[in-house]
Design an enzyme around this catalytic site. Structure first.
Site: not given
Length: 415
Positions: A150, A201
């Protein structure tokens, strides 16, 4: 002109030979395992050491932030871009749509290759709270962590969009450029923070995504014009890109454990093939620089909405038909050629033993497919996943319809 065509054919051949050489050398020397053994332990320690920071960030959790960052992640996800790109093509901004499609595919390929080479874990859940509000996020959570896709995609696409708008509109006002750059940086920062907040993440994944994204964007800004000129030049474009797409199905590392990353690569690999071949065939009709753009007198908003209403059902129908044809044709052809195949998704009843039996009915057929079987052994696979081919042709057909079939329909019904 002959010299230019010869030069183009030479570098095309060199690229294909280089990829084949890389596949052979890297497989023989086991580059993936060696690189993983060097990098994975360090990254894993960074991920583990970053857990306390993630937990501190998640202490401020509430429903509003959960919904905000989940929605923001969906807006910059690959499925969103996949749905948005057809609308961009049909709006008359063909060059921007082509470049963004190829850039997304390049980011997806390189980012997922790095993920599967390193095979570094995501933050452990628990203790980290992982929020997966959509099926797409659940699939993302099954991938490895480094780098953050992303973050990488947002850096590249927002940076390229800013460059495209600045160069096309010709913003000379420094303050406007500053505000545009600030807005892009804000979007990247929100995405990066949101991925940590959602527990998807760790910091090292985000930093890796930022660094790789900046490198890819810098490279793309130096070659995007040449790539676009090649796609629209009609110099062996379709044959070269078909060969390139086929080789890229093999030029992909084997992860430590299976993940959906290769499926995403296969889908976008098919998309780029469909887009490139379709644009190459119809550039002078539907994709040249003088085509009407949305909100212009030639393409008012009402006509554009009509395009969307006609185009979306058409490409979905083509996707369904492409998938059905591939599910019928590919196993039949593979069986006839004696290529060992397997399927775990699209054709669950397919049995590898049956395929082998079909290829071994006679001694003559056994000898006739010997080279194909040796090719399978050379590529270190007992069998090929037929789902890869089905997925590839499915998305290639969908993308081709976006830039060729659907614009032809628009022309026929005067949209």
């Amino acid at each position: 002109m002959e010299s230019s065509g010869s030069s183009s054919g030479t570098w095309q051949g060199l690229i294909l030979v280089g990829i084949v050489t890389w596949i052979c050398v890297s497989s023989h020397l086991n580059f993936t395992h060696k690189i993983r053994s060097l990098i994975q332990p360090w990254v894993s320690r960074q991920v583990l050491g970053g857990v306390p920071l993630i937990l501190r960030i998640q202490k401020c959790q509430n429903g509003v932030l959960d919904a905000f960052f989940s929605a923001l992640s969906c807006v910059v996800s690959v499925p969103f871009y996949t749905a948005f790109l057809p609308l961009l093509f049909w709006s008359g901004h063909g060059r921007l749509a082509r470049q963004m499609t190829l850039l997304i595919a390049f980011c997806d390929y390189l980012g997922n290759c790095i993920k599967d080479v390193i095979s570094a874990p995501r933050p452990s859940c628990p203790p980290v709270r992982r929020i997966t509000a959509t099926k797409d996020e659940e699939d993302n959570a099954m991938e490895y962590g480094l780098p953050s896709s992303h973050t990488l995609n947002t850096v590249c696409l927002s940076g390229y969009l800013l460059h495209y708008v600045s160069s096309s509109v010709g913003f000379e006002n420094v303050s406007i450029q500053y505000y545009g750059f600030s807005l892009a940086c804000l979007l990247v920062a929100l995405i990066a923070f949101g991925r940590i907040y959602l527990g998807m993440h760790s910091v090292v994944d985000i930093v890796g995504g930022l660094a790789i994204g900046v490198l890819i964007l810098s490279l793309w800004l130096t070659v995007n014009e040449q790539i676009d000129d090649f796609i629209t030049s009609k110099q062996n474009v379709s044959s070269f890109w078909t060969a390139l797409s086929f080789l890229l199905l093999f030029a992909y590392p084997t992860p430590e454990h299976p993940t959906p990353s290769y499926e995403y690569h296969t889908a976008f690999n098919g998309v780029t093939l469909g887009i490139v071949t379709g644009v190459q065939q119809t550039y002078s009709q539907f994709h040249h620089e003088a085509v009407p753009q949305v909100f212009s007198p030639e393409l008012p908003l009402a006509a554009y909405i009509g395009r969307v209403m006609v185009g979306i059902p058409t490409i979905l129908l083509v996707k369904f038909c492409s998938k059905s044809l591939a599910k019928w044709i590919l196993p039949t052809v593979s069986s006839a050629l004696g290529i060992p195949i397997r399927s775990s998704t699209y054709i669950p009843k397919l049995k590898l033993d049956n395929v082998h039996a079909n290829g071994k009915k006679t001694d003559e057929s056994k000898y006739s497919v010997g080279y194909l079987q040796r090719l399978c052994e050379f590529l270190c696979q007992d069998s090929f996943d037929i789902d890869t081919g089905i997925r590839f042709f499915q998305y290639a057909g969908l993308a081709w319809s976006v830039v060729d079939l659907v614009p032809s329909i628009f022309s026929y019904i005067n949209l």
